[in-house]
Design an enzyme around this catalytic site. Structure first.
Site, PDB file in Angstrom:
ATOM      1  N   LYS A  73       0.820  -1.215   0.000  1.00  0.00           N
ATOM      2  CA  LYS A  73       0.000   0.000   0.000  1.00  0.00           C
ATOM      3  C   LYS A  73       0.851   1.261   0.000  1.00  0.00           C
ATOM      4  CE  LYS A  73      -3.540  -0.477  -0.495  1.00  0.00           C
ATOM      5  NZ  LYS A  73      -4.217  -0.843  -1.769  1.00  0.00           N
ATOM      6  N   GLY A  74       2.057   1.162  -0.540  1.00  0.00           N
ATOM      7  CA  GLY A  74       2.918   2.334  -0.626  1.00  0.00           C
ATOM      8  C   GLY A  74       2.902   2.981  -1.997  1.00  0.00           C
ATOM      9  N   GLY A  75       2.512   2.200  -3.021  1.00  0.00           N
ATOM     10  CA  GLY A  75       2.519   2.692  -4.394  1.00  0.00           C
ATOM     11  C   GLY A  75       3.351   1.823  -5.316  1.00  0.00           C
ATOM     12  N   THR A  76       3.569   0.559  -4.930  1.00  0.00           N
ATOM     13  CA  THR A  76       4.436  -0.316  -5.716  1.00  0.00           C
ATOM     14  C   THR A  76       3.842  -0.661  -7.075  1.00  0.00           C
ATOM     15  OG1 THR A  76       3.504  -2.282  -4.631  1.00  0.00           O
ATOM     16  CG2 THR A  76       5.501  -1.321  -3.658  1.00  0.00           C
ATOM     17  N   HIS A 130     -11.112   6.152   2.306  1.00  0.00           N
ATOM     18  CA  HIS A 130     -10.776   5.651   3.634  1.00  0.00           C
ATOM     19  C   HIS A 130     -11.922   5.894   4.610  1.00  0.00           C
ATOM     20  CE1 HIS A 130      -6.114   5.882   2.970  1.00  0.00           C
ATOM     21  NE2 HIS A 130      -6.723   5.054   2.155  1.00  0.00           N
TER      22      HIS A 130
END
Length: 368
Positions: free
Chosen positions: A125-128, A335
């Site tokens: 969930k970091g942007g990989t 969210h």
């Protein structure tokens, strides 16, 4: 036969009782369904509570309405859409746009399968997924779309099995893969080092509080009956003890995980990419990454188009007027509303880990 007026007069009464029982049963069932539905909507309950008194400190009784989970590893979901490589619209396997784009040519006789020289090792969930798709625009990069999970889940299958998963590359092209769980799995650094001590490693990091909420949001989209984020965060709310056994919290302790990697690799072989800047300035971050990988700068600002509705950049071909290539519907979820006191306590918890991480990497990511 003798006529019985008593039996004849009671028949309508019995019929009415029968109908009444049926109606009562239906009413009870509908009430049960309504109660069951409301118990699976913690975000609404938190929003209602916050609107009444949003600044009131969180109390133990606030969390008693949410049952504690029996498994604290709710977010290690092996069926995530992202791990299958379908987080992007119009995904075409190992081709970034389409066959005539010139980005990834058709296989020919000179191509072979190689073990990856560079790996995106984290974080979840970091942007990989976005980074992988950005990199696949480069003509000198070929990357497998799905997450192999070789070094953490399939290591016993051997390196040849791993090699077969890789796309074919020509001489001079770079083979890559991405599996975000590598960064937090203690056995992985030694295993990658055993494959090649020269492997270049990329880590996409993001504000650990935002990352944890995004992690939880993804799981709740698949399991709407899981406990609230607030109740999972604390081991003991009264004593203000954060539950570090919960993977959503544990992943964001970046400094602790980095220590394991530095036992096998020098810092010069790791590049830390800001997940926030990957959204706000994708071309700038891509310039750093291409330099780190020793590649010419091919992916520039001309390849990005910011989509305000989605809230992140989409990809485009500079020489074409075709529709931009955007993240799919599994990305950018809204969210849930989290109690502000929980967010503040998490920020205080992560502060020493962030400070150490800034010192270790020589870069202040500005999360505090």
């Amino acid at each position: 036969m003798e006529y019985s007026p008593h039996c004849h007069s009671t028949q309508p009464v019995i019929n009415k009782l029968f109908v009444f029982c049926i109606m009562l049963s239906l009413w009870v069932y509908m009430l049960y369904c309504c109660v069951g539905y409301s118990s699976t909507t913690p975000s609404f309950m938190m929003e209602e509570r916050s609107s009444r008194n949003p600044l009131r400190p969180l109390q133990k009784q606030d969390l008693e309405m949410f049952p504690k989970s029996q498994s604290m590893d709710l977010l290690n979901n092996e069926s995530d859409a992202d791990s299958k490589g379908d987080g992007w619209e119009e995904n075409k396997g190992d081709v970034a746009y389409d066959e005539d784009s010139g980005v990834a040519g058709a296989p020919n006789g000179s191509e072979t399968k190689k073990l990856p020289q560079a790996i995106i090792i984290g974080v979840k969930k970091g942007g990989t997924r976005a980074l992988l798709e950005f990199l696949r625009l480069h003509p000198d990069i070929r990357a497998v779309g799905a997450e192999p999970h070789f070094f953490d889940r399939n290591y016993e299958k051997g390196l040849e099995w791993y090699r077969e998963l890789m796309p074919k590359t020509e001489e001079g092209q770079l083979t890559m893969e991405k599996t975000p769980s590598y960064f937090v799995t203690k056995e992985v650094p030694g295993r990658i080092h055993a494959m090649s001590k020269d492997t270049k490693l990329i880590v996409v990091v993001r504000d650990p509080v935002t990352r944890a909420i995004s992690d939880y949001t993804q799981t709740r989209s698949k399991k709407p009956d899981i406990p609230s984020f607030e109740s999972l965060t604390f081991r003991n709310i009264t004593a203000n003890l954060i539950d570090t056994s919960w993977s959503a919290v544990q992943i964001g302790m970046y400094a602790r995980h980095l220590e394991q990697w530095l036992q096998f690799f020098p810092m010069s072989q790791l590049l830390f990419v800001s997940g926030e800047r990957l959204i706000s300035d994708p071309a700038g971050e891509m310039a750093r990454i291409q330099h780190f990988l020793g590649l010419r700068r091919e992916v520039t600002h001309k390849h990005f188009h910011f989509n305000p509705a989605k809230g992140f950049p989409c990809l485009k071909r500079p020489e074409s007027n075709s529709k931009p290539h955007c993240l799919g519907k599994t990305k950018g979820r809204t969210h849930p509303n989290i109690h502000p006191d929980v967010i503040q306590r998490l920020r205080e918890f992560y502060k020493p880990f962030n400070k150490k991480f800034y010192h270790m990497t020589g870069h202040n990511f500005g999360w505090d």
